[in-house]
Design a protein around this motif. Structure first.
Motif, PDB file in Angstrom:
ATOM      1  N   ASP B 133      17.124  13.167  17.007  1.00 32.62           N
ATOM      2  CA  ASP B 133      15.670  13.377  17.055  1.00 32.62           C
ATOM      3  C   ASP B 133      15.343  14.678  17.796  1.00 32.62           C
ATOM      4  OD1 ASP B 133      15.440  10.953  15.765  1.00 32.62           O
ATOM      5  OD2 ASP B 133      14.941   9.813  17.575  1.00 32.62           O
ATOM      6  N   ARG B 134      16.079  14.910  18.871  1.00 35.28           N
ATOM      7  CA  ARG B 134      15.844  16.138  19.629  1.00 35.28           C
ATOM      8  C   ARG B 134      16.162  17.386  18.806  1.00 35.28           C
ATOM      9  NH1 ARG B 134      18.642  14.855  25.541  1.00 35.28           N
ATOM     10  NH2 ARG B 134      16.812  13.933  26.540  1.00 35.28           N
ATOM     11  N   LEU B 135      17.204  17.317  17.957  1.00 39.75           N
ATOM     12  CA  LEU B 135      17.547  18.469  17.115  1.00 39.75           C
ATOM     13  C   LEU B 135      16.384  18.830  16.199  1.00 39.75           C
ATOM     14  CD1 LEU B 135      21.220  17.821  15.891  1.00 39.75           C
ATOM     15  CD2 LEU B 135      20.446  19.637  17.417  1.00 39.75           C
ATOM     16  N   VAL B 136      15.756  17.813  15.625  1.00 39.59           N
ATOM     17  CA  VAL B 136      14.622  18.053  14.721  1.00 39.59           C
ATOM     18  C   VAL B 136      13.485  18.726  15.480  1.00 39.59           C
ATOM     19  CG1 VAL B 136      12.893  16.954  13.238  1.00 39.59           C
ATOM     20  CG2 VAL B 136      15.271  16.140  13.206  1.00 39.59           C
ATOM     21  N   THR B 137      13.149  18.192  16.648  1.00 37.25           N
ATOM     22  CA  THR B 137      12.088  18.770  17.474  1.00 37.25           C
ATOM     23  C   THR B 137      12.428  20.201  17.884  1.00 37.25           C
ATOM     24  OG1 THR B 137      11.670  16.587  18.412  1.00 37.25           O
ATOM     25  CG2 THR B 137      10.757  18.464  19.611  1.00 37.25           C
ATOM     26  N   MET B 138      13.664  20.370  18.324  1.00 36.21           N
ATOM     27  CA  MET B 138      14.107  21.685  18.788  1.00 36.21           C
ATOM     28  C   MET B 138      13.947  22.735  17.690  1.00 36.21           C
ATOM     29  SD  MET B 138      17.956  22.732  19.996  1.00 36.21           S
ATOM     30  CE  MET B 138      18.711  22.659  18.355  1.00 36.21           C
ATOM     31  N   LEU B 139      14.370  22.391  16.474  1.00 34.02           N
ATOM     32  CA  LEU B 139      14.287  23.341  15.353  1.00 34.02           C
ATOM     33  C   LEU B 139      12.842  23.626  14.982  1.00 34.02           C
ATOM     34  CD1 LEU B 139      16.366  24.632  13.223  1.00 34.02           C
ATOM     35  CD2 LEU B 139      17.280  23.286  15.107  1.00 34.02           C
ATOM     36  N   ALA B 140      12.044  22.574  14.887  1.00 37.28           N
ATOM     37  CA  ALA B 140      10.648  22.743  14.429  1.00 37.28           C
ATOM     38  C   ALA B 140       9.877  23.623  15.395  1.00 37.28           C
ATOM     39  CB  ALA B 140       9.979  21.377  14.293  1.00 37.28           C
ATOM     40  N   ASP B 141      10.116  23.457  16.694  1.00 38.70           N
ATOM     41  CA  ASP B 141       9.315  24.173  17.693  1.00 38.70           C
ATOM     42  C   ASP B 141      10.060  25.343  18.326  1.00 38.70           C
ATOM     43  OD1 ASP B 141       7.652  22.092  17.106  1.00 38.70           O
ATOM     44  OD2 ASP B 141       8.070  20.959  18.947  1.00 38.70           O
ATOM     45  N   ARG B 142      11.296  25.604  17.892  1.00 42.14           N
ATOM     46  CA  ARG B 142      12.160  26.575  18.600  1.00 42.14           C
ATOM     47  C   ARG B 142      12.065  26.342  20.103  1.00 42.14           C
ATOM     48  NH1 ARG B 142      12.061  32.583  15.908  1.00 42.14           N
ATOM     49  NH2 ARG B 142      12.353  31.939  13.757  1.00 42.14           N
ATOM     50  N   ASP B 143      12.299  25.097  20.466  1.00 37.87           N
ATOM     51  CA  ASP B 143      11.977  24.617  21.796  1.00 37.87           C
ATOM     52  C   ASP B 143      13.226  24.653  22.674  1.00 37.87           C
ATOM     53  OD1 ASP B 143      11.349  23.193  24.014  1.00 37.87           O
ATOM     54  OD2 ASP B 143      10.805  21.344  22.968  1.00 37.87           O
ATOM     55  N   THR B 144      13.291  25.636  23.573  1.00 43.60           N
ATOM     56  CA  THR B 144      14.490  25.762  24.409  1.00 43.60           C
ATOM     57  C   THR B 144      14.580  24.663  25.464  1.00 43.60           C
ATOM     58  OG1 THR B 144      13.345  27.320  25.854  1.00 43.60           O
ATOM     59  CG2 THR B 144      14.710  28.255  24.103  1.00 43.60           C
ATOM     60  N   LYS B 145      13.443  24.070  25.846  1.00 45.11           N
ATOM     61  CA  LYS B 145      13.493  22.941  26.799  1.00 45.11           C
ATOM     62  C   LYS B 145      14.314  21.800  26.194  1.00 45.11           C
ATOM     63  CE  LYS B 145      10.571  23.003  30.627  1.00 45.11           C
ATOM     64  NZ  LYS B 145      10.250  24.432  30.491  1.00 45.11           N
ATOM     65  N   THR B 146      14.008  21.461  24.956  1.00 42.56           N
ATOM     66  CA  THR B 146      14.749  20.396  24.279  1.00 42.56           C
ATOM     67  C   THR B 146      16.207  20.813  24.104  1.00 42.56           C
ATOM     68  OG1 THR B 146      12.724  19.780  23.122  1.00 42.56           O
ATOM     69  CG2 THR B 146      14.786  18.897  22.246  1.00 42.56           C
ATOM     70  N   ALA B 147      16.423  22.075  23.764  1.00 45.08           N
ATOM     71  CA  ALA B 147      17.800  22.571  23.620  1.00 45.08           C
ATOM     72  C   ALA B 147      18.572  22.380  24.930  1.00 45.08           C
ATOM     73  CB  ALA B 147      17.782  24.048  23.222  1.00 45.08           C
ATOM     74  N   GLU B 148      17.922  22.702  26.030  1.00 45.95           N
ATOM     75  CA  GLU B 148      18.599  22.566  27.324  1.00 45.95           C
ATOM     76  C   GLU B 148      18.886  21.095  27.668  1.00 45.95           C
ATOM     77  OE1 GLU B 148      15.974  24.943  29.696  1.00 45.95           O
ATOM     78  OE2 GLU B 148      16.746  26.770  28.731  1.00 45.95           O
ATOM     79  N   GLN B 149      17.994  20.200  27.260  1.00 42.94           N
ATOM     80  CA  GLN B 149      18.253  18.757  27.458  1.00 42.94           C
ATOM     81  C   GLN B 149      19.502  18.327  26.682  1.00 42.94           C
ATOM     82  OE1 GLN B 149      14.456  17.215  26.130  1.00 42.94           O
ATOM     83  NE2 GLN B 149      13.880  16.605  28.206  1.00 42.94           N
ATOM     84  N   ILE B 150      19.608  18.819  25.435  1.00 45.14           N
ATOM     85  CA  ILE B 150      20.776  18.466  24.612  1.00 45.14           C
ATOM     86  C   ILE B 150      22.061  18.943  25.289  1.00 45.14           C
ATOM     87  CG2 ILE B 150      21.976  18.952  22.426  1.00 45.14           C
ATOM     88  CD1 ILE B 150      19.168  19.076  21.085  1.00 45.14           C
ATOM     89  N   ILE B 151      22.033  20.194  25.773  1.00 42.37           N
ATOM     90  CA  ILE B 151      23.220  20.768  26.411  1.00 42.37           C
ATOM     91  C   ILE B 151      23.570  19.989  27.681  1.00 42.37           C
ATOM     92  CG2 ILE B 151      24.109  22.841  27.569  1.00 42.37           C
ATOM     93  CD1 ILE B 151      22.204  24.445  25.595  1.00 42.37           C
ATOM     94  N   ARG B 152      22.559  19.713  28.474  1.00 42.57           N
ATOM     95  CA  ARG B 152      22.774  19.061  29.773  1.00 42.57           C
ATOM     96  C   ARG B 152      23.293  17.625  29.613  1.00 42.57           C
ATOM     97  NH1 ARG B 152      17.386  18.059  31.865  1.00 42.57           N
ATOM     98  NH2 ARG B 152      17.722  16.168  30.663  1.00 42.57           N
ATOM     99  N   ASP B 153      22.738  16.898  28.649  1.00 40.47           N
ATOM    100  CA  ASP B 153      23.031  15.460  28.544  1.00 40.47           C
ATOM    101  C   ASP B 153      24.340  15.143  27.840  1.00 40.47           C
ATOM    102  OD1 ASP B 153      20.758  14.899  29.908  1.00 40.47           O
ATOM    103  OD2 ASP B 153      19.591  14.210  28.178  1.00 40.47           O
ATOM    104  N   ASP B 154      24.991  16.146  27.261  1.00 41.93           N
ATOM    105  CA  ASP B 154      26.197  15.845  26.469  1.00 41.93           C
ATOM    106  C   ASP B 154      27.285  15.160  27.292  1.00 41.93           C
ATOM    107  OD1 ASP B 154      27.687  16.003  23.940  1.00 41.93           O
ATOM    108  OD2 ASP B 154      28.969  17.397  25.026  1.00 41.93           O
ATOM    109  N   SER B 155      27.302  15.392  28.600  1.00 37.92           N
ATOM    110  CA  SER B 155      28.335  14.762  29.434  1.00 37.92           C
ATOM    111  C   SER B 155      28.206  13.239  29.418  1.00 37.92           C
ATOM    112  CB  SER B 155      28.256  15.297  30.870  1.00 37.92           C
ATOM    113  OG  SER B 155      27.002  14.958  31.433  1.00 37.92           O
ATOM    114  N   ILE B 156      27.003  12.735  29.134  1.00 34.91           N
ATOM    115  CA  ILE B 156      26.818  11.276  29.023  1.00 34.91           C
ATOM    116  C   ILE B 156      27.663  10.746  27.866  1.00 34.91           C
ATOM    117  CG2 ILE B 156      25.142   9.441  28.495  1.00 34.91           C
ATOM    118  CD1 ILE B 156      22.964  11.311  29.738  1.00 34.91           C
ATOM    119  N   LEU B 157      27.607  11.458  26.740  1.00 36.01           N
ATOM    120  CA  LEU B 157      28.392  11.034  25.569  1.00 36.01           C
ATOM    121  C   LEU B 157      29.893  11.186  25.854  1.00 36.01           C
ATOM    122  CD1 LEU B 157      28.357  10.057  22.618  1.00 36.01           C
ATOM    123  CD2 LEU B 157      28.290  12.459  21.909  1.00 36.01           C
ATOM    124  N   ASP B 158      30.262  12.256  26.529  1.00 37.19           N
ATOM    125  CA  ASP B 158      31.686  12.442  26.869  1.00 37.19           C
ATOM    126  C   ASP B 158      32.183  11.271  27.721  1.00 37.19           C
ATOM    127  OD1 ASP B 158      31.781  14.799  25.478  1.00 37.19           O
ATOM    128  OD2 ASP B 158      31.538  16.085  27.224  1.00 37.19           O
TER     129      ASP B 158
END
Lengths: 226, 226
Positions: B133-158
Motif C-alpha cells: 500500500d505504501r508503494l502505491v502512495t509513494m509512487l502517486a505522490d512522489r512521497d519521500t516520507k513514505t519512501a523513508e518509512q519503507i526503508i526504515r521498517d524493512d528490518s522488521i521483515l528481516d
C-alpha cells in the motif's frame, strides 16, 4: 563529438568486460569455497563483492552521463540502455556468489553440505563455471553463438536444481535440518545465477541483433521454482 | 516539443502507478492465497503476472523512445532512467508473488504451511500488505516520507524472516521435510519482496532529491540471507 561518443561507449564496454571478469572470478571462487570448504576463497568472494558493486555504480553513472551529453539513438542507444541492465544483472550474480561464500564461512570448519549432496553441487558448480567463462567470451566478442549456448543449456541447471529437492526429500537423506536449509537455499542461489546468465545472454542478443528479448520469456524474471 | 515531452513523461508516470497498483494487488492476493489456502486467489495472481510483465515491457519501450527522441537531461533524465529500474523492480515483485501463489496451487487442497508456521507468515504478510500500500502512495505522490518509512521498517521483515529459520530448527518443529522446504523458500520470497520495496523507495528518493541511492546499501542488491 562523434569520436568522443565512441570513446565513451568503448569505456562502457570495457567496464562491462571488467564486471564479467570479476563476476566470473566470484562464481569460480564461490564454488571453490563451497566444494572444498575453503575459507580463504570464501573471504575473497565476500570482499570482492564490494568491488563489483562499485563497478556497477560507476557504469550506471557513465551511462547516464552519456545519455545526457550525447543523445545516442538507434544501436548506440540500445547499447547504453542494455549496458545498464547488464551491469545490474552482473551485480546480482556477485551478490549470489557472496551468499554462497557467506554460507561457507558460517558453517566453517564444517561444510554447509552433507557428503551426500557434494556430487550434485559439484555438477551444478561445473555448469556455473562453464557459464561464467562463456559470459566473459560473450561480452568480449559480442558473440551471439555463445549467448545462444547459455540460453539453450540453462535447462541442464534447472534439472540439477530439481534434483536438490529430490535429494533432501528421499528417505535415505541423513542430513540435519540446518543442512536441509542450506541445500535448499544454496541450490536456489545457484539456479538464480543461471537465470541471470540467461538474462545477460538475451541482452547481448538484443544488442547485436536488435531483437527485443523482453518479448521472449526472460529466465531471470521468470524462474519457476517455488 | 517540451509539451510532448512532458506528456510522454506523464505517460511513464501513469504506467508506473499502474504497475504499483497491479503489484500491490498481487502481493495482497498471494497473501490471501497462502494464509487461506485460496486457490482462486492463487490462480488470479498467476494469471495477473503476465499483465505485469507486459506493463514492464511497454514502460521500458516508452522510456527508450523518450530517450531517443527527446534527449532529456538533469531531473527529466533521472526520472526516465529511474523509471526503467522501478519497472524492473516491480516486475520482480510480481514474479515473487507468483512463486508464492504457485506453491499454494501445488500443495492444494493442503496448505504449504504447517499450522505452527501460520502465525509467523501472517505477520510477514501483514507487513508486506502495508508495504505494498505504501508503494502505491509513494509512487502517486512522489512521497519521500513514505519512501523513508519503507526503508526504515524493512528490518522488521528481516527479523520475522530470521524467525522462520528458528521455527524450523526448533526441536518442537513437527512439519514434514516438504513443509520445511516451503517455509524456507516462501520466507525467502517474502523477504526478497521487502528488499525490492526498499530498492523502489530508494529510487523514488533519488528521483525527488537527486541523492544517489547507489551510494547507499541497496537492499535488493544486498540481502544477506544465506
Amino acid at each position: 563529438m562523434r569520436v568522443i561518443f565512441n570513446e565513451e561507449l568503448k569505456a562502457v564496454g570495457d567496464g562491462l568486460d571488467q564486471m564479467a571478469a570479476d563476476v566470473s572470478q566470484a562464481v569460480h571462487g564461490a564454488g571453490q569455497a563451497l566444494l572444498n570448504t575453503d575459507l580463504d576463497a570464501a573471504q575473497a568472494v565476500i570482499d570482492g563483492d564490494q568491488v563489483i558493486d562499485d563497478l556497477e555504480a560507476d557504469l550506471i553513472d557513465q551511462c547516464v552521463r552519456l545519455l545526457a551529453r550525447q543523445n545516442p539513438v538507434a544501436t548506440d542507444l540500445r547499447v547504453v540502455v542494455s549496458s545498464q541492465r547488464l551491469a545490474a544483472t552482473f551485480e546480482r550474480m556477485g551478490d549470489l556468489s557472496r551468499h554462497i561464500a557467506e554460507a561457507v564461512r558460517r558453517s566453517y570448519p564444517n561444510s554447509p553440505l552433507p557428503p551426500e549432496a557434494k556430487d550434485l553441487f559439484r555438477q551444478m558448480q561445473e555448469f556455473l563455471d562453464m557459464t561464467a567463462d562463456r559470459l566473459v567470451t560473450m561480452l568480449a566478442d559480442r558473440d551471439t553463438k555463445t549467448a545462444e549456448q547459455i540460453i539453450r543449456d540453462d535447462s541442464i541447471l534447472d534439472d540439477l536444481h530439481h534434483q536438490t529437492f529430490a535429494l533432501v526429500l528421499d528417505d535415505s537423506w541423513q542430513g540435519s535440518k540446518q543442512e536441509l536449509i542450506d541445500v535448499v537455499l544454496l541450490g536456489r542461489f545457484m539456479e538464480r545465477m543461471g537465470d541471470h546468465a540467461v538474462s545477460a545472454a538475451r541482452r547481448v542478443v538484443y544488442i547485436v541483433s536488435g531483437f527485443d528479448p523482453s518479448k521472449e520469456p526472460d529466465k531471470a524474471g521468470e524462474d519457476n521454482e517455488g
